[in-house]
Scaffold this motif. Structure first.
Motif, PDB file in Angstrom:
ATOM      1  N   ASN A 111       3.231   8.955  21.997  1.00  0.00           N
ATOM      2  CA  ASN A 111       2.027   8.964  23.390  1.00  0.00           C
ATOM      3  C   ASN A 111       3.389   7.836  24.074  1.00  0.00           C
ATOM      4  N   ASP A 112       4.192   8.658  24.493  1.00  0.00           N
ATOM      5  CA  ASP A 112       5.402   9.054  25.709  1.00  0.00           C
ATOM      6  C   ASP A 112       5.821   7.326  25.468  1.00  0.00           C
ATOM      7  N   ASP A 113       6.454   6.572  24.409  1.00  0.00           N
ATOM      8  CA  ASP A 113       6.609   5.554  24.393  1.00  0.00           C
ATOM      9  C   ASP A 113       8.167   5.532  24.020  1.00  0.00           C
ATOM     10  N   PRO A 114       8.915   5.542  24.921  1.00  0.00           N
ATOM     11  CA  PRO A 114      10.629   5.620  24.414  1.00  0.00           C
ATOM     12  C   PRO A 114      10.875   4.675  23.288  1.00  0.00           C
ATOM     13  N   ILE A 115       9.848   3.546  22.866  1.00  0.00           N
ATOM     14  CA  ILE A 115      10.682   1.773  22.709  1.00  0.00           C
ATOM     15  C   ILE A 115       9.600   2.365  21.048  1.00  0.00           C
ATOM     16  N   PHE A 116      10.732   2.756  19.703  1.00  0.00           N
ATOM     17  CA  PHE A 116      10.299   3.474  18.408  1.00  0.00           C
ATOM     18  C   PHE A 116      10.574   1.754  17.217  1.00  0.00           C
ATOM     19  N   GLN A 117       9.609   1.095  17.191  1.00  0.00           N
ATOM     20  CA  GLN A 117      10.141   0.099  16.306  1.00  0.00           C
ATOM     21  C   GLN A 117      10.038   0.607  15.104  1.00  0.00           C
ATOM     22  N   PRO A 118      11.032   0.586  14.275  1.00  0.00           N
ATOM     23  CA  PRO A 118      11.385   0.710  12.763  1.00  0.00           C
ATOM     24  C   PRO A 118      11.575  -0.843  11.448  1.00  0.00           C
ATOM     25  N   GLU A 119      10.621  -2.072  12.279  1.00  0.00           N
ATOM     26  CA  GLU A 119      10.134  -3.012  11.586  1.00  0.00           C
ATOM     27  C   GLU A 119       8.819  -2.384  10.882  1.00  0.00           C
ATOM     28  N   ILE A 120       8.156  -1.880  11.057  1.00  0.00           N
ATOM     29  CA  ILE A 120       6.660  -1.601  10.321  1.00  0.00           C
ATOM     30  C   ILE A 120       7.139  -0.404   9.349  1.00  0.00           C
ATOM     31  N   PRO A 121       7.579   1.170   9.687  1.00  0.00           N
ATOM     32  CA  PRO A 121       7.956   1.358   8.272  1.00  0.00           C
ATOM     33  C   PRO A 121       8.607   1.179   7.354  1.00  0.00           C
ATOM     34  N   THR A 122       9.626   0.047   7.312  1.00  0.00           N
ATOM     35  CA  THR A 122      10.804  -0.480   6.846  1.00  0.00           C
ATOM     36  C   THR A 122       9.866  -1.522   6.275  1.00  0.00           C
ATOM     37  N   LEU A 123       8.854  -2.285   6.112  1.00  0.00           N
ATOM     38  CA  LEU A 123       8.111  -3.614   5.660  1.00  0.00           C
ATOM     39  C   LEU A 123       7.327  -2.464   4.828  1.00  0.00           C
ATOM     40  N   ALA A 124       6.261  -1.810   5.821  1.00  0.00           N
ATOM     41  CA  ALA A 124       5.658  -0.743   4.523  1.00  0.00           C
ATOM     42  C   ALA A 124       6.110  -0.234   3.716  1.00  0.00           C
ATOM     43  N   MET A 125       7.469   0.253   3.395  1.00  0.00           N
ATOM     44  CA  MET A 125       8.534   0.461   2.415  1.00  0.00           C
ATOM     45  C   MET A 125       8.166  -0.259   1.310  1.00  0.00           C
ATOM     46  N   VAL A 126       9.118  -1.456   1.843  1.00  0.00           N
ATOM     47  CA  VAL A 126       9.487  -1.960   1.029  1.00  0.00           C
ATOM     48  C   VAL A 126       8.591  -2.979   0.216  1.00  0.00           C
ATOM     49  N   ALA A 127       7.048  -2.991   0.592  1.00  0.00           N
ATOM     50  CA  ALA A 127       6.102  -3.260   0.637  1.00  0.00           C
ATOM     51  C   ALA A 127       6.061  -2.975  -1.040  1.00  0.00           C
ATOM     52  N   ALA A 128       5.668  -1.564  -0.435  1.00  0.00           N
ATOM     53  CA  ALA A 128       5.316   0.100  -2.017  1.00  0.00           C
ATOM     54  C   ALA A 128       5.761  -0.526  -2.384  1.00  0.00           C
ATOM     55  N   TRP A 129       7.622  -0.134  -2.491  1.00  0.00           N
ATOM     56  CA  TRP A 129       8.096   0.108  -3.385  1.00  0.00           C
ATOM     57  C   TRP A 129       8.431  -0.635  -4.286  1.00  0.00           C
ATOM     58  N   MET A 130       8.302  -2.269  -3.583  1.00  0.00           N
ATOM     59  CA  MET A 130       8.194  -3.893  -5.049  1.00  0.00           C
ATOM     60  C   MET A 130       6.808  -3.587  -5.820  1.00  0.00           C
ATOM     61  N   ILE A 131       5.659  -3.071  -5.307  1.00  0.00           N
ATOM     62  CA  ILE A 131       4.502  -3.605  -5.825  1.00  0.00           C
ATOM     63  C   ILE A 131       4.941  -2.387  -6.850  1.00  0.00           C
ATOM     64  N   GLY A 132       4.757  -0.622  -6.704  1.00  0.00           N
ATOM     65  CA  GLY A 132       5.509   0.764  -7.661  1.00  0.00           C
ATOM     66  C   GLY A 132       6.026  -0.447  -9.118  1.00  0.00           C
ATOM     67  N   ASN A 133       6.641  -1.175  -8.126  1.00  0.00           N
ATOM     68  CA  ASN A 133       8.187  -1.746  -8.920  1.00  0.00           C
ATOM     69  C   ASN A 133       7.566  -2.369 -10.049  1.00  0.00           C
ATOM     70  N   SER A 134       7.227  -3.299  -9.489  1.00  0.00           N
ATOM     71  CA  SER A 134       5.953  -4.676 -10.479  1.00  0.00           C
ATOM     72  C   SER A 134       5.207  -3.985 -11.601  1.00  0.00           C
ATOM     73  N   VAL A 135       5.216  -2.629 -11.172  1.00  0.00           N
ATOM     74  CA  VAL A 135       3.659  -2.083 -11.920  1.00  0.00           C
ATOM     75  C   VAL A 135       4.588  -1.112 -12.937  1.00  0.00           C
ATOM     76  N   ARG A 136       5.755  -0.948 -12.599  1.00  0.00           N
ATOM     77  CA  ARG A 136       6.209  -0.345 -13.760  1.00  0.00           C
ATOM     78  C   ARG A 136       7.061  -1.204 -15.317  1.00  0.00           C
ATOM     79  N   ALA A 137       7.467  -2.909 -14.197  1.00  0.00           N
ATOM     80  CA  ALA A 137       8.599  -3.930 -15.068  1.00  0.00           C
ATOM     81  C   ALA A 137       6.867  -3.766 -15.559  1.00  0.00           C
ATOM     82  N   ARG A 138       6.083  -4.232 -15.620  1.00  0.00           N
ATOM     83  CA  ARG A 138       4.330  -4.598 -16.220  1.00  0.00           C
ATOM     84  C   ARG A 138       4.326  -3.466 -17.275  1.00  0.00           C
TER      85      ARG A 138
END
Length: 369
Positions: A111-138
């Motif tokens: 949308n012609d937005d020159p500013i990209f905020q990496p916080e959203i994909p970073t937080l989403a990735m950390v949350a996804a990995w932690m949930i998956g790792n918790s499932v593996r540990a359990r």
């Protein structure tokens, strides 16, 4: 002349083929997720990059929301990898995927937005990995518990079989050894006594063989002994067999006086078996070690417990906790949350006593079998 809404609608229709192919490329790999999650993730990243590049060619506002759907789908795959692959692999995959997502965001702003905020994909990735790792540990913890339970069950069964074989064979061998010694000494001078000793050896041997068949039958369920003339599998012994045990021991030269106290009544089968085995092993120790001609067995039925006591006036060198016999008796009583003691008496001889809790009386004698 087309209105602004008509021009937007036509623009969207013209751009559908450009969006459709990357979307299909991104969605198709989901079918091979379980078999090859790493390949699936790589193909989805390629599809995401193609779809993002297609979106940036036009700027309809609502198409920019597709990026969040891409992030969500890719993060789900990363979570699956974290749940099904070792941690060192999932961490590397998560870092590389996040770098690819950030690179796509910077090189193809929506949308012609020159500013990209990496916080959203970073937080989403950390949350996804932690949930998956918790499932593996359990899952690993649950597998460890199942493996531990299996090992404990196997060990408990081995100990149970060892106790059964020891209690059964040790008593019989002790009687056979005494009778054989008596028979050999009186063979020439008292043939009748020698014949009695041989008969006692034969009867004891048959009883032991039947007991061994019963134990082996428990290890091989469904197999029946069909050989003509052989003994069938006997029911589990209980307190009703104590008088027979006393008679067999008396025939070996050690008179056993049995005293019954309290209101005799059926008790649970595990209590019956353990009580009988404790008495059998204690009497066997008297025959083998005490060096006396008699012993006393007391069985007392109390309100909520069964008390057993075996005493002798001999001089056998028994040591509490020594050998497999006393250890087996203590294990049997401990498994039923009872109390056990074995040791020398101040007035001489040896004493074995056990108290077994009786929680639920059995209503019919047949259930004891």
């Amino acid at each position: 002349m087309l209105s602004a809404d008509d021009r937007l609608y036509v623009n969207v229709l013209d751009s559908i083929p450009r969006y459709l192919l990357p979307a299909i490329v991104m969605a198709l790999p989901a079918g091979m997720l379980r078999r090859s999650p790493l390949t699936t993730l790589a193909l989805m990243l390629v599809g995401s990059a193609g779809l993002t590049a297609a979106i940036t060619l036009d700027t309809p506002g609502y198409l920019g929301d597709l990026r969040y759907l891409q992030l969500f789908a890719i993060d789900l795959v990363v979570g699956f990898i974290a749940a099904s692959r070792p941690r060192r692999i999932s961490v590397v995959v998560a870092v590389l995927t996040l770098c690819a997502q950030i690179a796509i965001g910077y090189t193809h702003p929506v949308n012609d937005d020159p500013i990209f905020q990496p916080e959203i994909p970073t937080l989403a990735m950390v949350a996804a990995w932690m949930i998956g790792n918790s499932v593996r540990a359990r899952r690993q913890y649950a597998e460890a518990l199942r493996a531990q339970a299996t090992v404990q069950a196997v060990t408990a069964e081995r100990l149970r079989i060892a106790r059964e074989l020891h209690d059964m064979v040790a008593h019989s061998i002790g009687i056979i050894a005494i009778q054989a010694g008596v028979g050999s000494r009186v063979m020439d001078t008292q043939p009748a006594e020698a014949r009695n000793a041989l008969r006692a050896i034969e009867a004891t041997s048959r009883d032991t063989l039947a007991g061994l068949r019963r134990v082996l039958g428990g290890l091989r369920p469904g197999q029946q002994d069909t050989e003509p003339g052989t003994a069938s599998l006997n029911p589990t012994p209980g307190l009703a067999d104590v008088d027979q045990l006393a008679a067999a021991t008396s025939a070996a030269g050690v008179r056993v006086e049995v005293r019954w106290q309290g209101d005799r009544r059926p008790v649970p089968a595990d209590i019956e078996l353990s009580a009988y085995r404790v008495i059998q092993e204690a009497v066997t120790n008297v025959v083998r070690h005490a060096g006396t001609a008699r012993c006393r067995v007391s069985v007392e039925y109390r309100a909520e417990e069964l008390h057993i006591e075996v005493t002798d006036d001999g001089h056998g060198a028994q040591t509490p906790g020594a050998g497999h016999g006393i250890t087996g008796m203590r294990e049997r009583v401990g498994l039923l949350h009872g109390e056990f003691s074995a040791g020398s008496r101040p007035e001489g001889g040896f004493r074995v006593w056990a108290t077994l809790p009786v929680h639920e009386p059995v209503t019919t004698p047949a259930e004891l079998r």
